[in-house]
Design a protein around this motif. Structure first.
Motif, PDB file in Angstrom:
ATOM      1  N   SER A  65       0.832  -1.215   0.000  1.00  0.00           N
ATOM      2  CA  SER A  65       0.000   0.000   0.000  1.00  0.00           C
ATOM      3  C   SER A  65       0.859   1.253   0.000  1.00  0.00           C
ATOM      4  CB  SER A  65      -0.937   0.019   1.205  1.00  0.00           C
ATOM      5  OG  SER A  65      -1.849  -1.037   1.125  1.00  0.00           O
ATOM      6  N   ALA A  66       1.888   1.252   0.839  1.00  0.00           N
ATOM      7  CA  ALA A  66       2.784   2.413   0.905  1.00  0.00           C
ATOM      8  C   ALA A  66       3.533   2.591  -0.417  1.00  0.00           C
ATOM      9  CB  ALA A  66       3.767   2.264   2.056  1.00  0.00           C
ATOM     10  N   LEU A  67       3.989   1.484  -1.012  1.00  0.00           N
ATOM     11  CA  LEU A  67       4.679   1.551  -2.295  1.00  0.00           C
ATOM     12  C   LEU A  67       3.758   2.151  -3.357  1.00  0.00           C
ATOM     13  CD1 LEU A  67       7.060   0.859  -4.201  1.00  0.00           C
ATOM     14  CD2 LEU A  67       5.964  -1.388  -4.519  1.00  0.00           C
ATOM     15  N   GLY A  68       2.563   1.628  -3.454  1.00  0.00           N
ATOM     16  CA  GLY A  68       1.609   2.124  -4.444  1.00  0.00           C
ATOM     17  C   GLY A  68       1.261   3.585  -4.242  1.00  0.00           C
ATOM     18  N   ASP A  69       1.034   3.965  -2.991  1.00  0.00           N
ATOM     19  CA  ASP A  69       0.696   5.367  -2.697  1.00  0.00           C
ATOM     20  C   ASP A  69       1.865   6.295  -3.007  1.00  0.00           C
ATOM     21  OD1 ASP A  69      -1.803   4.531  -1.859  1.00  0.00           O
ATOM     22  OD2 ASP A  69      -1.349   4.703   0.284  1.00  0.00           O
ATOM     23  N   LEU A  70       3.059   5.869  -2.643  1.00  0.00           N
ATOM     24  CA  LEU A  70       4.251   6.693  -2.876  1.00  0.00           C
ATOM     25  C   LEU A  70       4.497   6.891  -4.370  1.00  0.00           C
ATOM     26  CD1 LEU A  70       6.773   8.092  -1.632  1.00  0.00           C
ATOM     27  CD2 LEU A  70       7.931   5.891  -1.842  1.00  0.00           C
ATOM     28  N   ILE A  71       4.424   5.827  -5.131  1.00  0.00           N
ATOM     29  CA  ILE A  71       4.718   5.890  -6.561  1.00  0.00           C
ATOM     30  C   ILE A  71       3.613   6.626  -7.333  1.00  0.00           C
ATOM     31  CG2 ILE A  71       4.947   4.464  -8.646  1.00  0.00           C
ATOM     32  CD1 ILE A  71       7.497   4.591  -6.944  1.00  0.00           C
ATOM     33  N   SER A  72       2.371   6.440  -6.950  1.00  0.00           N
ATOM     34  CA  SER A  72       1.273   7.028  -7.726  1.00  0.00           C
ATOM     35  C   SER A  72       0.894   8.439  -7.286  1.00  0.00           C
ATOM     36  CB  SER A  72       0.043   6.113  -7.686  1.00  0.00           C
ATOM     37  OG  SER A  72      -0.441   5.983  -6.361  1.00  0.00           O
ATOM     38  N   ALA A  73       1.500   8.950  -6.214  1.00  0.00           N
ATOM     39  CA  ALA A  73       1.191  10.311  -5.746  1.00  0.00           C
ATOM     40  C   ALA A  73       1.736  11.342  -6.731  1.00  0.00           C
ATOM     41  CB  ALA A  73       1.792  10.539  -4.369  1.00  0.00           C
ATOM     42  N   PRO A  74       0.965  12.394  -6.989  1.00  0.00           N
ATOM     43  CA  PRO A  74       1.464  13.460  -7.875  1.00  0.00           C
ATOM     44  C   PRO A  74       2.711  14.117  -7.274  1.00  0.00           C
ATOM     45  CG  PRO A  74      -0.875  13.741  -7.385  1.00  0.00           C
ATOM     46  CD  PRO A  74      -0.369  12.660  -6.486  1.00  0.00           C
ATOM     47  N   ARG A  75       3.669  14.450  -8.134  1.00  0.00           N
ATOM     48  CA  ARG A  75       4.905  15.074  -7.667  1.00  0.00           C
ATOM     49  C   ARG A  75       5.547  15.840  -8.809  1.00  0.00           C
ATOM     50  NH1 ARG A  75       7.102  11.919  -4.513  1.00  0.00           N
ATOM     51  NH2 ARG A  75       5.499  10.363  -4.455  1.00  0.00           N
ATOM     52  N   GLU A  76       6.430  16.764  -8.429  1.00  0.00           N
ATOM     53  CA  GLU A  76       7.129  17.561  -9.432  1.00  0.00           C
ATOM     54  C   GLU A  76       8.289  16.799 -10.059  1.00  0.00           C
ATOM     55  OE1 GLU A  76       8.237  21.524  -8.329  1.00  0.00           O
ATOM     56  OE2 GLU A  76       6.384  21.802  -7.199  1.00  0.00           O
ATOM     57  N   LYS A  77       9.019  16.040  -9.263  1.00  0.00           N
ATOM     58  CA  LYS A  77      10.172  15.291  -9.760  1.00  0.00           C
ATOM     59  C   LYS A  77       9.911  13.798  -9.583  1.00  0.00           C
ATOM     60  CE  LYS A  77      13.513  18.881  -8.708  1.00  0.00           C
ATOM     61  NZ  LYS A  77      14.787  19.208  -8.067  1.00  0.00           N
ATOM     62  N   PRO A  78      10.336  12.992 -10.553  1.00  0.00           N
ATOM     63  CA  PRO A  78      10.122  11.550 -10.439  1.00  0.00           C
ATOM     64  C   PRO A  78      10.973  10.933  -9.327  1.00  0.00           C
ATOM     65  CG  PRO A  78      11.410  12.071 -12.398  1.00  0.00           C
ATOM     66  CD  PRO A  78      10.999  13.375 -11.782  1.00  0.00           C
ATOM     67  N   ILE A  79      10.493   9.837  -8.790  1.00  0.00           N
ATOM     68  CA  ILE A  79      11.243   9.082  -7.788  1.00  0.00           C
ATOM     69  C   ILE A  79      11.312   7.619  -8.213  1.00  0.00           C
ATOM     70  CG2 ILE A  79      10.630  10.610  -5.881  1.00  0.00           C
ATOM     71  CD1 ILE A  79       8.724   8.301  -4.961  1.00  0.00           C
ATOM     72  N   ASN A  80      12.282   6.919  -7.676  1.00  0.00           N
ATOM     73  CA  ASN A  80      12.427   5.477  -7.875  1.00  0.00           C
ATOM     74  C   ASN A  80      12.492   4.810  -6.512  1.00  0.00           C
ATOM     75  OD1 ASN A  80      12.727   5.459 -10.770  1.00  0.00           O
ATOM     76  ND2 ASN A  80      14.747   6.333 -10.447  1.00  0.00           N
ATOM     77  N   VAL A  81      11.896   3.640  -6.419  1.00  0.00           N
ATOM     78  CA  VAL A  81      11.992   2.816  -5.214  1.00  0.00           C
ATOM     79  C   VAL A  81      12.608   1.492  -5.654  1.00  0.00           C
ATOM     80  CG1 VAL A  81      10.703   1.620  -3.408  1.00  0.00           C
ATOM     81  CG2 VAL A  81       9.961   3.892  -4.163  1.00  0.00           C
ATOM     82  N   THR A  82      13.653   1.068  -4.967  1.00  0.00           N
ATOM     83  CA  THR A  82      14.310  -0.193  -5.314  1.00  0.00           C
ATOM     84  C   THR A  82      14.265  -1.151  -4.125  1.00  0.00           C
ATOM     85  OG1 THR A  82      16.473   0.653  -4.666  1.00  0.00           O
ATOM     86  CG2 THR A  82      15.868   0.909  -6.971  1.00  0.00           C
ATOM     87  N   PHE A  83      14.131  -2.423  -4.440  1.00  0.00           N
ATOM     88  CA  PHE A  83      14.126  -3.462  -3.417  1.00  0.00           C
ATOM     89  C   PHE A  83      14.365  -4.802  -4.094  1.00  0.00           C
ATOM     90  CE2 PHE A  83       9.810  -2.658  -4.810  1.00  0.00           C
ATOM     91  CZ  PHE A  83       9.287  -3.918  -5.049  1.00  0.00           C
ATOM     92  N   THR A  84      14.635  -5.823  -3.299  1.00  0.00           N
ATOM     93  CA  THR A  84      14.805  -7.186  -3.807  1.00  0.00           C
ATOM     94  C   THR A  84      13.705  -8.043  -3.209  1.00  0.00           C
ATOM     95  OG1 THR A  84      17.185  -6.885  -3.986  1.00  0.00           O
ATOM     96  CG2 THR A  84      16.382  -9.152  -3.949  1.00  0.00           C
ATOM     97  N   HIS A  85      13.034  -8.805  -4.061  1.00  0.00           N
ATOM     98  CA  HIS A  85      11.961  -9.684  -3.608  1.00  0.00           C
ATOM     99  C   HIS A  85      12.019 -10.982  -4.400  1.00  0.00           C
ATOM    100  CE1 HIS A  85       8.146 -10.737  -1.754  1.00  0.00           C
ATOM    101  NE2 HIS A  85       7.734 -11.144  -2.939  1.00  0.00           N
ATOM    102  N   ASP A  86      12.014 -12.095  -3.710  1.00  0.00           N
ATOM    103  CA  ASP A  86      11.967 -13.419  -4.332  1.00  0.00           C
ATOM    104  C   ASP A  86      13.084 -13.617  -5.358  1.00  0.00           C
ATOM    105  OD1 ASP A  86      10.873 -15.987  -4.602  1.00  0.00           O
ATOM    106  OD2 ASP A  86       9.548 -15.367  -6.240  1.00  0.00           O
ATOM    107  N   GLY A  87      14.278 -13.126  -5.025  1.00  0.00           N
ATOM    108  CA  GLY A  87      15.420 -13.298  -5.903  1.00  0.00           C
ATOM    109  C   GLY A  87      15.441 -12.377  -7.109  1.00  0.00           C
ATOM    110  N   VAL A  88      14.682 -11.290  -7.027  1.00  0.00           N
ATOM    111  CA  VAL A  88      14.589 -10.346  -8.139  1.00  0.00           C
ATOM    112  C   VAL A  88      14.859  -8.934  -7.625  1.00  0.00           C
ATOM    113  CG1 VAL A  88      13.066  -9.374  -9.912  1.00  0.00           C
ATOM    114  CG2 VAL A  88      12.883 -11.802  -9.311  1.00  0.00           C
ATOM    115  N   ASP A  89      15.800  -8.244  -8.273  1.00  0.00           N
ATOM    116  CA  ASP A  89      16.023  -6.821  -7.986  1.00  0.00           C
ATOM    117  C   ASP A  89      14.989  -6.031  -8.777  1.00  0.00           C
ATOM    118  OD1 ASP A  89      18.241  -7.153  -6.305  1.00  0.00           O
ATOM    119  OD2 ASP A  89      19.648  -7.114  -7.982  1.00  0.00           O
ATOM    120  N   VAL A  90      14.273  -5.147  -8.079  1.00  0.00           N
ATOM    121  CA  VAL A  90      13.157  -4.412  -8.678  1.00  0.00           C
ATOM    122  C   VAL A  90      13.374  -2.915  -8.491  1.00  0.00           C
ATOM    123  CG1 VAL A  90      10.648  -4.052  -8.609  1.00  0.00           C
ATOM    124  CG2 VAL A  90      11.585  -6.311  -8.081  1.00  0.00           C
ATOM    125  N   ARG A  91      13.138  -2.140  -9.554  1.00  0.00           N
ATOM    126  CA  ARG A  91      13.120  -0.675  -9.463  1.00  0.00           C
ATOM    127  C   ARG A  91      11.785  -0.197 -10.024  1.00  0.00           C
ATOM    128  NH1 ARG A  91      17.060   1.521 -13.066  1.00  0.00           N
ATOM    129  NH2 ARG A  91      15.388   1.915 -14.528  1.00  0.00           N
TER     130      ARG A  91
END
Length: 105
Positions: A65-91
């Motif tokens: 929920s926090a990931l979705g809210d953070l990424i989909s919130a309107p903003r002036e500059k883009p952001i990236n969130v990175t993490f590893t899940h189930d053996g996969v690096d995700v950005r």
């Protein structure tokens, strides 16, 4: 071992880029936080070759929920969130993209 790569990168589908060895997915940031989470899980599924119901719950790594809210919130500059899940690096980008690759052994 990753599943066979999808043939191309297409909007709302997971695609494989052989030049970078990464998988890509696009989602509409205007479609809300659920679209973010679905794109992440579908990308992980494409890489691991698992059905979506076989992937360990995303909340074990990140609060969906926090990931979705953070990424989909309107903003002036883009952001990236990175993490590893189930053996996969995700950005995940607030510009509506997921880029992922299997973790190197």
């Amino acid at each position: 071992m990753p599943a066979d790569p999808p043939p191309s990168i297409e909007s709302d589908h997971v695609g494989y880029d052989p030049t970078t060895g990464t998988y890509h997915a696009a989602f509409g940031v205007d479609r809300g936080s659920d679209a973010v989470v679905v794109a992440v899980v579908e990308t992980i599924g494409a890489i691991t070759g698992r059905e979506l119901t076989e992937i360990p719950p995303l909340y074990r790594t990140v609060n969906p929920s926090a990931l979705g809210d953070l990424i989909s919130a309107p903003r002036e500059k883009p952001i990236n969130v990175t993490f590893t899940h189930d053996g996969v690096d995700v950005r995940v980008s607030s510009q509506g993209t997921v880029v992922a690759r299997p973790v190197d052994d």
